[in-house]
Motif scaffolding. Structure first.
Motif, PDB file in Angstrom:
ATOM      1  N   ALA A 360       0.856  -1.288  -0.025  1.00 49.19           N
ATOM      2  CA  ALA A 360       0.089   0.071   0.140  1.00 49.19           C
ATOM      3  C   ALA A 360       0.695   1.214  -0.077  1.00 49.19           C
ATOM      4  O   ALA A 360       1.787   1.309   0.607  1.00 49.19           O
ATOM      5  CB  ALA A 360      -0.860   0.053   1.249  1.00 49.19           C
ATOM      6  N   GLU A 361       0.375   2.126  -0.794  1.00 48.93           N
ATOM      7  CA  GLU A 361       1.107   3.494  -0.714  1.00 48.93           C
ATOM      8  C   GLU A 361       2.489   3.480  -1.213  1.00 48.93           C
ATOM      9  O   GLU A 361       3.368   4.389  -0.666  1.00 48.93           O
ATOM     10  CB  GLU A 361       1.026   4.190   0.507  1.00 48.93           C
ATOM     11  N   GLY A 362       2.743   2.586  -2.220  1.00 52.46           N
ATOM     12  CA  GLY A 362       4.064   2.478  -2.442  1.00 52.46           C
ATOM     13  C   GLY A 362       5.081   1.568  -1.586  1.00 52.46           C
ATOM     14  O   GLY A 362       6.404   1.547  -1.976  1.00 52.46           O
ATOM     15  N   LEU A 363       4.710   1.179  -0.405  1.00 48.48           N
ATOM     16  CA  LEU A 363       5.465   0.430   0.358  1.00 48.48           C
ATOM     17  C   LEU A 363       4.815  -0.999   0.571  1.00 48.48           C
ATOM     18  O   LEU A 363       3.800  -1.389   0.125  1.00 48.48           O
ATOM     19  CB  LEU A 363       5.232   1.139   1.940  1.00 48.48           C
ATOM     20  N   VAL A 364       5.778  -1.786   1.328  1.00 47.06           N
ATOM     21  CA  VAL A 364       5.421  -3.138   1.339  1.00 47.06           C
ATOM     22  C   VAL A 364       5.789  -3.415   2.961  1.00 47.06           C
ATOM     23  O   VAL A 364       6.816  -3.119   3.246  1.00 47.06           O
ATOM     24  CB  VAL A 364       5.817  -4.216   0.358  1.00 47.06           C
ATOM     25  N   GLU A 365       4.892  -3.974   3.479  1.00 43.87           N
ATOM     26  CA  GLU A 365       5.115  -4.441   4.968  1.00 43.87           C
ATOM     27  C   GLU A 365       6.280  -5.863   4.781  1.00 43.87           C
ATOM     28  O   GLU A 365       5.834  -6.968   4.056  1.00 43.87           O
ATOM     29  CB  GLU A 365       3.912  -5.205   5.499  1.00 43.87           C
ATOM     30  N   VAL A 366       7.158  -5.903   5.538  1.00 35.74           N
ATOM     31  CA  VAL A 366       8.332  -6.908   5.449  1.00 35.74           C
ATOM     32  C   VAL A 366       8.524  -7.529   6.939  1.00 35.74           C
ATOM     33  O   VAL A 366       8.370  -6.800   8.086  1.00 35.74           O
ATOM     34  CB  VAL A 366       9.385  -6.448   4.853  1.00 35.74           C
ATOM     35  N   HIS A 367       8.706  -8.845   7.044  1.00 35.72           N
ATOM     36  CA  HIS A 367       9.434  -9.495   8.013  1.00 35.72           C
ATOM     37  C   HIS A 367      10.404 -10.337   7.953  1.00 35.72           C
ATOM     38  O   HIS A 367      10.370 -11.015   6.770  1.00 35.72           O
ATOM     39  CB  HIS A 367       8.086 -10.423   8.841  1.00 35.72           C
ATOM     40  N   GLY A 368      11.467 -10.248   8.318  1.00 39.05           N
ATOM     41  CA  GLY A 368      12.809 -11.212   8.359  1.00 39.05           C
ATOM     42  C   GLY A 368      13.590 -10.933   9.651  1.00 39.05           C
ATOM     43  O   GLY A 368      13.370  -9.961  10.070  1.00 39.05           O
ATOM     44  N   PRO A 369      14.559 -11.850   9.569  1.00 39.76           N
ATOM     45  CA  PRO A 369      15.757 -11.664  10.561  1.00 39.76           C
ATOM     46  C   PRO A 369      16.661 -10.658  10.330  1.00 39.76           C
ATOM     47  O   PRO A 369      17.175 -10.259   9.189  1.00 39.76           O
ATOM     48  CB  PRO A 369      16.527 -13.024  10.230  1.00 39.76           C
ATOM     49  N   GLY A 370      16.864  -9.918  11.524  1.00 44.39           N
ATOM     50  CA  GLY A 370      17.440  -8.627  11.412  1.00 44.39           C
ATOM     51  C   GLY A 370      16.735  -7.411  10.749  1.00 44.39           C
ATOM     52  O   GLY A 370      17.457  -6.268  10.528  1.00 44.39           O
ATOM     53  N   ILE A 371      15.679  -7.588  10.453  1.00 40.90           N
ATOM     54  CA  ILE A 371      14.923  -6.487   9.766  1.00 40.90           C
ATOM     55  C   ILE A 371      14.381  -5.680  10.722  1.00 40.90           C
ATOM     56  O   ILE A 371      13.475  -6.056  11.485  1.00 40.90           O
ATOM     57  CB  ILE A 371      13.865  -6.885   8.795  1.00 40.90           C
ATOM     58  N   THR A 372      15.038  -4.441  11.170  1.00 38.96           N
ATOM     59  CA  THR A 372      14.439  -3.550  12.298  1.00 38.96           C
ATOM     60  C   THR A 372      14.313  -2.351  11.636  1.00 38.96           C
ATOM     61  O   THR A 372      14.883  -1.743  10.637  1.00 38.96           O
ATOM     62  CB  THR A 372      15.471  -3.509  13.349  1.00 38.96           C
ATOM     63  N   ALA A 373      13.636  -1.352  12.363  1.00 33.26           N
ATOM     64  CA  ALA A 373      13.333  -0.168  11.987  1.00 33.26           C
ATOM     65  C   ALA A 373      14.563   0.666  11.935  1.00 33.26           C
ATOM     66  O   ALA A 373      15.359   0.625  12.818  1.00 33.26           O
ATOM     67  CB  ALA A 373      12.328   0.732  12.933  1.00 33.26           C
ATOM     68  N   GLY A 374      14.854   1.675  10.866  1.00 31.23           N
ATOM     69  CA  GLY A 374      16.140   2.101  10.690  1.00 31.23           C
ATOM     70  C   GLY A 374      17.091   1.632   9.935  1.00 31.23           C
ATOM     71  O   GLY A 374      18.226   2.262   9.629  1.00 31.23           O
ATOM     72  N   ALA A 375      17.051   0.214   9.764  1.00 30.26           N
ATOM     73  CA  ALA A 375      18.042  -0.328   8.896  1.00 30.26           C
ATOM     74  C   ALA A 375      17.833  -0.035   7.448  1.00 30.26           C
ATOM     75  O   ALA A 375      17.058   0.566   6.994  1.00 30.26           O
ATOM     76  CB  ALA A 375      17.577  -1.981   9.035  1.00 30.26           C
ATOM     77  N   THR A 376      18.944  -0.009   7.120  1.00 36.34           N
ATOM     78  CA  THR A 376      19.482   0.462   5.623  1.00 36.34           C
ATOM     79  C   THR A 376      19.540  -0.574   4.827  1.00 36.34           C
ATOM     80  O   THR A 376      20.177  -1.645   4.725  1.00 36.34           O
ATOM     81  CB  THR A 376      20.732   1.178   5.483  1.00 36.34           C
ATOM     82  N   VAL A 377      18.490  -0.422   3.581  1.00 35.56           N
ATOM     83  CA  VAL A 377      18.394  -1.269   2.700  1.00 35.56           C
ATOM     84  C   VAL A 377      18.805  -0.719   1.265  1.00 35.56           C
ATOM     85  O   VAL A 377      18.757   0.322   0.951  1.00 35.56           O
ATOM     86  CB  VAL A 377      16.995  -1.961   2.312  1.00 35.56           C
ATOM     87  N   GLY A 378      19.085  -1.678   0.303  1.00 35.21           N
ATOM     88  CA  GLY A 378      19.542  -1.254  -1.057  1.00 35.21           C
ATOM     89  C   GLY A 378      18.240  -0.972  -2.129  1.00 35.21           C
ATOM     90  O   GLY A 378      17.399  -1.565  -1.633  1.00 35.21           O
ATOM     91  N   MET A 379      18.382  -0.063  -2.762  1.00 35.90           N
ATOM     92  CA  MET A 379      17.414   0.663  -3.860  1.00 35.90           C
ATOM     93  C   MET A 379      18.108   0.703  -5.129  1.00 35.90           C
ATOM     94  O   MET A 379      19.325   0.889  -5.364  1.00 35.90           O
ATOM     95  CB  MET A 379      17.027   1.616  -3.359  1.00 35.90           C
ATOM     96  N   PRO A 380      17.330   0.552  -6.224  1.00 35.70           N
ATOM     97  CA  PRO A 380      17.713   0.700  -7.876  1.00 35.70           C
ATOM     98  C   PRO A 380      17.923   2.080  -7.875  1.00 35.70           C
ATOM     99  O   PRO A 380      17.628   3.069  -6.879  1.00 35.70           O
ATOM    100  CB  PRO A 380      16.590   0.084  -8.554  1.00 35.70           C
TER     101      PRO A 380
END
Length: 381
Positions: A360-380
Protein backbone atom coordinates in the motif's frame (compact mmCIF):
# COMPACT_ATOMS: atom_id res chain seq x y z
CA UNK A 1 30.83 -14.72 -2.20
CA UNK A 2 30.76 -10.89 -2.47
CA UNK A 3 27.66 -8.76 -2.53
CA UNK A 4 28.28 -8.01 -6.22
CA UNK A 5 28.40 -11.72 -7.01
CA UNK A 6 25.27 -12.36 -5.03
CA UNK A 7 23.48 -9.56 -6.85
CA UNK A 8 24.41 -11.24 -10.14
CA UNK A 9 22.22 -14.16 -9.08
CA UNK A 10 19.18 -12.01 -8.30
CA UNK A 11 16.99 -9.51 -10.12
CA UNK A 12 15.58 -6.44 -8.47
CA UNK A 13 11.80 -6.02 -8.64
CA UNK A 14 10.59 -3.44 -11.18
CA UNK A 15 14.10 -2.61 -12.42
CA UNK A 16 14.84 -3.15 -16.12
CA UNK A 17 18.63 -3.61 -16.03
CA UNK A 18 20.95 -5.60 -13.77
CA UNK A 19 24.10 -4.79 -11.87
CA UNK A 20 25.86 -7.55 -13.75
CA UNK A 21 25.27 -5.83 -17.08
CA UNK A 22 26.56 -2.53 -15.72
CA UNK A 23 29.70 -4.21 -14.30
CA UNK A 24 30.38 -6.05 -17.56
CA UNK A 25 30.00 -2.85 -19.56
CA UNK A 26 32.43 -1.04 -17.28
CA UNK A 27 34.96 -3.85 -17.63
CA UNK A 28 34.78 -3.77 -21.44
CA UNK A 29 35.14 0.02 -21.47
CA UNK A 30 38.21 -0.17 -19.24
CA UNK A 31 39.79 -2.87 -21.40
CA UNK A 32 39.32 -0.76 -24.53
CA UNK A 33 40.69 2.38 -22.90
CA UNK A 34 37.40 4.25 -22.69
CA UNK A 35 37.29 4.38 -18.91
CA UNK A 36 38.49 7.97 -18.70
CA UNK A 37 41.21 7.12 -16.13
CA UNK A 38 44.98 6.98 -16.45
CA UNK A 39 46.71 4.04 -18.14
CA UNK A 40 47.07 1.06 -15.81
CA UNK A 41 44.40 2.30 -13.37
CA UNK A 42 41.96 -0.33 -12.06
CA UNK A 43 38.22 0.15 -11.64
CA UNK A 44 37.31 -0.23 -7.97
CA UNK A 45 34.97 -3.14 -7.31
CA UNK A 46 31.58 -1.92 -6.20
CA UNK A 47 30.23 -3.52 -3.02
CA UNK A 48 27.48 -0.99 -2.15
CA UNK A 49 24.01 -0.58 -3.71
CA UNK A 50 23.39 2.30 -6.07
CA UNK A 51 20.97 3.93 -3.65
CA UNK A 52 19.53 3.17 -0.24
CA UNK A 53 16.37 3.56 1.83
CA UNK A 54 15.50 2.96 5.46
CA UNK A 55 13.16 0.44 6.99
CA UNK A 56 10.37 2.43 8.67
CA UNK A 57 7.77 1.54 11.26
CA UNK A 58 4.36 2.96 10.41
CA UNK A 59 0.72 2.27 9.67
CA UNK A 60 -0.10 1.06 6.17
CA UNK A 61 -3.55 1.61 4.70
CA UNK A 62 -4.92 0.09 1.52
CA UNK A 63 -7.60 2.63 0.63
CA UNK A 64 -9.67 3.86 -2.31
CA UNK A 65 -10.11 7.62 -2.58
CA UNK A 66 -12.57 9.36 -4.87
CA UNK A 67 -14.62 12.52 -5.18
CA UNK A 68 -18.35 12.69 -4.65
CA UNK A 69 -21.12 15.21 -4.25
CA UNK A 70 -23.13 16.03 -1.17
CA UNK A 71 -26.75 16.85 -1.96
CA UNK A 72 -30.22 15.35 -1.62
CA UNK A 73 -29.70 12.43 -3.99
CA UNK A 74 -31.44 11.40 -7.17
CA UNK A 75 -34.61 13.17 -8.24
CA UNK A 76 -37.90 11.41 -8.91
CA UNK A 77 -40.92 12.74 -10.79
CA UNK A 78 -44.26 13.56 -9.16
CA UNK A 79 -47.04 12.61 -11.55
CA UNK A 80 -50.53 13.99 -11.06
CA UNK A 81 -53.75 12.52 -12.47
CA UNK A 82 -55.81 15.50 -11.39
CA UNK A 83 -58.11 17.11 -13.91
CA UNK A 84 -58.06 20.82 -14.62
CA UNK A 85 -55.34 23.45 -14.58
CA UNK A 86 -52.37 23.82 -12.26
CA UNK A 87 -53.04 26.86 -10.09
CA UNK A 88 -50.37 26.42 -7.38
CA UNK A 89 -47.14 24.50 -6.76
CA UNK A 90 -45.06 24.30 -3.58
CA UNK A 91 -41.80 26.32 -3.60
CA UNK A 92 -38.62 24.62 -4.72
CA UNK A 93 -36.71 23.41 -1.65
CA UNK A 94 -39.80 23.11 0.52
CA UNK A 95 -40.67 19.91 2.38
CA UNK A 96 -44.01 18.16 1.98
CA UNK A 97 -45.15 15.47 4.40
CA UNK A 98 -48.20 13.30 4.85
CA UNK A 99 -51.33 15.32 4.17
CA UNK A 100 -49.32 18.20 2.71
CA UNK A 101 -50.37 19.68 -0.62
CA UNK A 102 -48.29 18.80 -3.70
CA UNK A 103 -50.29 20.97 -6.10
CA UNK A 104 -53.61 22.67 -6.56
CA UNK A 105 -55.67 21.86 -9.65
CA UNK A 106 -58.48 24.33 -10.38
CA UNK A 107 -57.65 25.56 -6.88
CA UNK A 108 -58.40 22.13 -5.37
CA UNK A 109 -55.62 20.67 -3.20
CA UNK A 110 -54.01 17.34 -4.13
CA UNK A 111 -52.37 15.96 -0.95
CA UNK A 112 -49.49 13.54 -0.45
CA UNK A 113 -50.18 10.26 1.34
CA UNK A 114 -47.67 7.52 2.22
CA UNK A 115 -47.71 4.09 0.64
CA UNK A 116 -46.25 1.78 -1.98
CA UNK A 117 -49.47 1.23 -3.94
CA UNK A 118 -50.43 3.91 -6.47
CA UNK A 119 -53.96 5.30 -6.48
CA UNK A 120 -55.26 3.09 -9.28
CA UNK A 121 -59.03 3.21 -8.57
CA UNK A 122 -61.66 5.27 -6.79
CA UNK A 123 -62.39 4.26 -3.19
CA UNK A 124 -65.92 4.31 -1.85
CA UNK A 125 -68.24 2.27 0.39
CA UNK A 126 -68.03 -1.50 -0.12
CA UNK A 127 -64.54 -1.29 -1.69
CA UNK A 128 -62.17 -3.91 -0.32
CA UNK A 129 -58.48 -4.59 -0.70
CA UNK A 130 -54.96 -3.61 0.35
CA UNK A 131 -55.35 -0.16 -1.18
CA UNK A 132 -58.23 0.47 1.22
CA UNK A 133 -56.00 -0.57 4.14
CA UNK A 134 -53.26 1.76 2.90
CA UNK A 135 -55.66 4.69 2.63
CA UNK A 136 -57.23 4.07 6.06
CA UNK A 137 -53.78 3.96 7.68
CA UNK A 138 -53.09 7.40 6.28
CA UNK A 139 -56.47 8.71 7.38
CA UNK A 140 -55.82 7.46 10.92
CA UNK A 141 -52.28 8.93 10.91
CA UNK A 142 -53.80 12.31 9.99
CA UNK A 143 -55.92 12.17 13.13
CA UNK A 144 -59.26 10.95 11.80
CA UNK A 145 -60.99 8.18 13.77
CA UNK A 146 -64.30 6.37 14.09
CA UNK A 147 -63.54 3.52 11.68
CA UNK A 148 -61.63 0.23 11.69
CA UNK A 149 -58.28 0.24 9.91
CA UNK A 150 -58.67 -2.81 7.71
CA UNK A 151 -59.31 -3.72 4.07
CA UNK A 152 -62.97 -2.71 4.09
CA UNK A 153 -64.23 0.77 3.16
CA UNK A 154 -67.33 1.08 5.35
CA UNK A 155 -69.85 3.84 6.06
CA UNK A 156 -67.69 4.73 9.04
CA UNK A 157 -64.70 5.18 6.73
CA UNK A 158 -66.85 7.34 4.46
CA UNK A 159 -67.84 9.52 7.40
CA UNK A 160 -64.17 10.09 8.31
CA UNK A 161 -63.39 10.85 4.65
CA UNK A 162 -66.10 13.54 4.62
CA UNK A 163 -64.53 15.22 7.66
CA UNK A 164 -61.11 15.10 5.98
CA UNK A 165 -62.50 16.52 2.73
CA UNK A 166 -64.21 19.41 4.51
CA UNK A 167 -60.96 20.24 6.27
CA UNK A 168 -59.23 20.38 2.86
CA UNK A 169 -61.96 22.60 1.42
CA UNK A 170 -63.17 19.86 -0.94
CA UNK A 171 -66.72 18.68 -1.57
CA UNK A 172 -67.61 16.18 1.19
CA UNK A 173 -68.51 13.19 -0.98
CA UNK A 174 -67.21 10.43 1.29
CA UNK A 175 -65.39 8.80 -1.63
CA UNK A 176 -61.88 9.36 -2.99
CA UNK A 177 -61.13 9.61 -6.71
CA UNK A 178 -57.89 8.57 -8.41
CA UNK A 179 -57.20 12.24 -9.12
CA UNK A 180 -57.50 13.37 -5.50
CA UNK A 181 -54.32 11.99 -3.85
CA UNK A 182 -50.74 11.07 -4.74
CA UNK A 183 -48.89 8.31 -2.89
CA UNK A 184 -45.21 8.38 -2.07
CA UNK A 185 -42.74 6.54 0.19
CA UNK A 186 -42.49 9.38 2.71
CA UNK A 187 -41.79 13.06 3.15
CA UNK A 188 -40.24 14.71 0.09
CA UNK A 189 -38.24 17.80 -0.79
CA UNK A 190 -39.40 19.70 -3.88
CA UNK A 191 -36.49 19.81 -6.35
CA UNK A 192 -37.97 21.42 -9.45
CA UNK A 193 -41.21 22.51 -11.10
CA UNK A 194 -41.85 20.49 -14.26
CA UNK A 195 -44.76 22.67 -15.44
CA UNK A 196 -45.77 26.28 -15.13
CA UNK A 197 -48.94 27.59 -13.57
CA UNK A 198 -51.71 27.32 -16.09
CA UNK A 199 -50.54 23.98 -17.50
CA UNK A 200 -52.63 20.83 -17.45
CA UNK A 201 -52.66 19.15 -14.04
CA UNK A 202 -52.78 15.66 -15.59
CA UNK A 203 -49.00 15.41 -16.08
CA UNK A 204 -45.65 15.23 -14.36
CA UNK A 205 -45.81 18.42 -12.36
CA UNK A 206 -42.77 18.28 -10.06
CA UNK A 207 -39.56 16.46 -9.29
CA UNK A 208 -38.62 15.62 -5.73
CA UNK A 209 -35.78 14.21 -3.67
CA UNK A 210 -35.31 12.69 -0.27
CA UNK A 211 -35.34 15.13 2.64
CA UNK A 212 -32.00 13.81 3.95
CA UNK A 213 -28.62 14.64 2.50
CA UNK A 214 -26.62 11.88 0.85
CA UNK A 215 -23.34 11.56 -1.00
CA UNK A 216 -23.26 10.29 -4.57
CA UNK A 217 -20.27 9.33 -6.71
CA UNK A 218 -19.99 8.14 -10.29
CA UNK A 219 -17.51 5.24 -10.24
CA UNK A 220 -16.05 3.35 -13.18
CA UNK A 221 -17.64 -0.09 -13.19
CA UNK A 222 -14.18 -1.65 -13.38
CA UNK A 223 -13.22 0.14 -10.13
CA UNK A 224 -16.46 -0.38 -8.23
CA UNK A 225 -15.73 -3.76 -6.67
CA UNK A 226 -15.67 -2.17 -3.20
CA UNK A 227 -19.09 -0.57 -3.66
CA UNK A 228 -21.36 -3.10 -1.96
CA UNK A 229 -24.48 -2.17 -0.04
CA UNK A 230 -23.55 -1.82 3.63
CA UNK A 231 -19.87 -0.98 3.04
CA UNK A 232 -18.54 1.59 5.52
CA UNK A 233 -16.69 4.68 4.27
CA UNK A 234 -15.46 8.03 5.55
CA UNK A 235 -16.63 11.28 3.98
CA UNK A 236 -14.51 14.41 4.30
CA UNK A 237 -16.57 17.59 4.05
CA UNK A 238 -15.50 20.93 2.61
CA UNK A 239 -15.09 22.18 6.19
CA UNK A 240 -12.41 19.54 6.81
CA UNK A 241 -14.59 17.50 9.16
CA UNK A 242 -15.09 13.79 8.52
CA UNK A 243 -18.35 11.87 8.95
CA UNK A 244 -19.13 8.18 8.70
CA UNK A 245 -21.10 6.92 5.73
CA UNK A 246 -22.56 3.66 4.48
CA UNK A 247 -23.13 2.56 0.89
CA UNK A 248 -26.94 2.62 0.60
CA UNK A 249 -27.43 1.91 -3.10
CA UNK A 250 -25.41 1.02 -6.18
CA UNK A 251 -26.98 2.09 -9.46
CA UNK A 252 -30.56 3.29 -9.85
CA UNK A 253 -32.35 1.77 -6.88
CA UNK A 254 -35.62 3.04 -5.50
CA UNK A 255 -35.98 6.06 -7.80
CA UNK A 256 -39.49 5.42 -9.14
CA UNK A 257 -41.50 8.62 -9.13
CA UNK A 258 -44.47 9.54 -6.92
CA UNK A 259 -47.73 8.64 -8.56
CA UNK A 260 -46.00 6.16 -10.91
CA UNK A 261 -46.25 2.39 -10.96
CA UNK A 262 -43.82 1.70 -13.78
CA UNK A 263 -40.06 1.48 -14.09
CA UNK A 264 -37.62 3.91 -12.56
CA UNK A 265 -37.59 7.22 -14.38
CA UNK A 266 -33.87 7.68 -13.95
CA UNK A 267 -32.82 5.11 -16.53
CA UNK A 268 -30.23 2.44 -15.99
CA UNK A 269 -26.52 2.57 -15.51
CA UNK A 270 -25.59 -1.02 -16.11
CA UNK A 271 -26.43 -4.06 -18.18
CA UNK A 272 -27.41 -3.42 -21.76
CA UNK A 273 -27.33 -0.02 -23.36
CA UNK A 274 -30.14 1.59 -25.35
CA UNK A 275 -29.07 -0.25 -28.49
CA UNK A 276 -29.17 -3.61 -26.76
CA UNK A 277 -25.39 -3.88 -26.58
CA UNK A 278 -23.43 -4.99 -23.56
CA UNK A 279 -21.97 -2.63 -21.00
CA UNK A 280 -18.56 -1.21 -21.91
CA UNK A 281 -15.66 -0.96 -19.52
CA UNK A 282 -15.90 2.84 -19.64
CA UNK A 283 -19.40 2.86 -18.14
CA UNK A 284 -19.94 4.25 -14.66
CA UNK A 285 -22.25 3.31 -11.83
CA UNK A 286 -23.71 5.76 -9.33
CA UNK A 287 -22.90 4.89 -5.72
CA UNK A 288 -25.16 6.46 -3.09
CA UNK A 289 -23.77 6.85 0.44
CA UNK A 290 -26.06 7.47 3.39
CA UNK A 291 -24.94 9.71 6.27
CA UNK A 292 -26.53 8.56 9.51
CA UNK A 293 -25.60 11.60 11.59
CA UNK A 294 -27.44 14.27 9.62
CA UNK A 295 -26.76 16.80 12.40
CA UNK A 296 -23.09 16.74 11.37
CA UNK A 297 -24.16 18.13 7.98
CA UNK A 298 -25.93 21.20 9.33
CA UNK A 299 -24.60 24.32 7.71
CA UNK A 300 -22.99 22.30 4.91
CA UNK A 301 -24.56 23.00 1.55
CA UNK A 302 -24.37 20.92 -1.62
CA UNK A 303 -20.84 20.56 -2.93
CA UNK A 304 -17.86 18.31 -3.57
CA UNK A 305 -16.63 15.95 -0.85
CA UNK A 306 -13.90 13.32 -0.59
CA UNK A 307 -14.79 9.66 -0.05
CA UNK A 308 -12.35 7.15 1.43
CA UNK A 309 -12.93 3.41 1.56
CA UNK A 310 -10.35 1.47 3.62
CA UNK A 311 -9.98 -2.15 2.47
CA UNK A 312 -7.22 -3.04 4.94
CA UNK A 313 -5.19 -1.31 7.63
CA UNK A 314 -2.01 -2.59 9.29
CA UNK A 315 -0.73 -0.67 12.29
CA UNK A 316 2.83 -0.48 13.63
CA UNK A 317 4.47 -2.61 10.92
CA UNK A 318 7.91 -2.49 9.29
CA UNK A 319 7.86 -1.31 5.69
CA UNK A 320 10.18 -0.53 2.80
CA UNK A 321 9.62 0.87 -0.69
CA UNK A 322 8.21 -1.84 -2.98
CA UNK A 323 11.10 -1.35 -5.42
CA UNK A 324 13.59 -2.38 -2.73
CA UNK A 325 12.40 -5.99 -2.97
CA UNK A 326 14.65 -8.51 -4.68
CA UNK A 327 13.20 -11.52 -6.46
CA UNK A 328 15.33 -14.40 -5.20
CA UNK A 329 16.45 -17.16 -7.55
CA UNK A 330 15.27 -19.79 -5.07
CA UNK A 331 11.84 -18.11 -4.85
CA UNK A 332 10.32 -15.46 -2.67
CA UNK A 333 11.70 -12.04 -1.90
CA UNK A 334 14.68 -10.56 -0.12
CA UNK A 335 16.26 -7.26 0.84
CA UNK A 336 19.84 -6.13 0.37
CA UNK A 337 20.72 -4.96 3.89
CA UNK A 338 23.64 -2.56 4.27
CA UNK A 339 25.95 -3.24 7.22
CA UNK A 340 26.82 -0.56 9.73
CA UNK A 341 30.11 1.23 9.11
CA UNK A 342 31.53 -0.27 12.28
CA UNK A 343 30.73 -3.85 11.30
CA UNK A 344 33.39 -6.51 10.72
CA UNK A 345 35.39 -6.44 7.52
CA UNK A 346 33.97 -8.24 4.52
CA UNK A 347 31.12 -7.54 2.13
CA UNK A 348 29.28 -4.35 3.00
CA UNK A 349 25.85 -5.83 2.22
CA UNK A 350 24.01 -9.09 2.70
CA UNK A 351 20.82 -10.52 1.23
CA UNK A 352 18.12 -11.26 3.80
CA UNK A 353 15.02 -13.25 2.78
CA UNK A 354 11.78 -11.61 3.92
CA UNK A 355 8.10 -12.35 4.12
CA UNK A 356 5.83 -9.67 2.66
CA UNK A 357 2.50 -8.44 3.97
CA UNK A 358 0.32 -5.55 2.86
CA UNK A 359 1.27 -3.59 -0.26
CA UNK A 360 0.00 0.00 0.00
CA UNK A 361 1.04 3.59 -0.67
CA UNK A 362 4.15 2.47 -2.60
CA UNK A 363 5.40 0.54 0.42
CA UNK A 364 5.32 -3.12 1.44
CA UNK A 365 5.14 -4.68 4.89
CA UNK A 366 8.18 -6.91 5.53
CA UNK A 367 9.26 -9.46 8.15
CA UNK A 368 12.67 -11.11 8.33
CA UNK A 369 15.71 -11.79 10.51
CA UNK A 370 17.58 -8.62 11.33
CA UNK A 371 14.98 -6.38 9.67
CA UNK A 372 14.48 -3.56 12.18
CA UNK A 373 13.31 0.02 12.05
CA UNK A 374 16.06 2.28 10.78
CA UNK A 375 17.98 -0.45 8.94
CA UNK A 376 19.40 0.56 5.57
CA UNK A 377 18.45 -1.42 2.45
CA UNK A 378 19.53 -1.24 -1.15
CA UNK A 379 17.50 0.51 -3.81
CA UNK A 380 17.76 0.73 -7.60
CA UNK A 381 19.17 3.91 -9.07
Amino acid sequence: MTAVERRHRRTRVLVGGTMAAATAAAAVAAALGFGGGESGATTPRRDMPAATAHVVRRTLTDATNLSGRLDYGATAPIVSRATGTVTWLPPVGSLVGRGGVLLRADDRPVPLLYGALPMYRALAEEAEGPDVLQFERNLRALGYTGFAVDEEFTKFTAAAVKRWQRDLGLPATGSVGVDQVIYGPGRVRIAQHSVRLGASADAQVLTCTSTTKVVTADVQTTDAGWAIKGTKVQVRLSSGASVAGTVAAVGDEGTAGLGESGESSSGTSGGQDSDGGSESQDDTVTVTIAITKQKALRGTGPGTVDIRYTAERRENVLAVPVVALLALAEGGYGLEVVKNSGADSGPRTRIVPVRTGLFAEGLVEVHGPGITAGATVGMPE
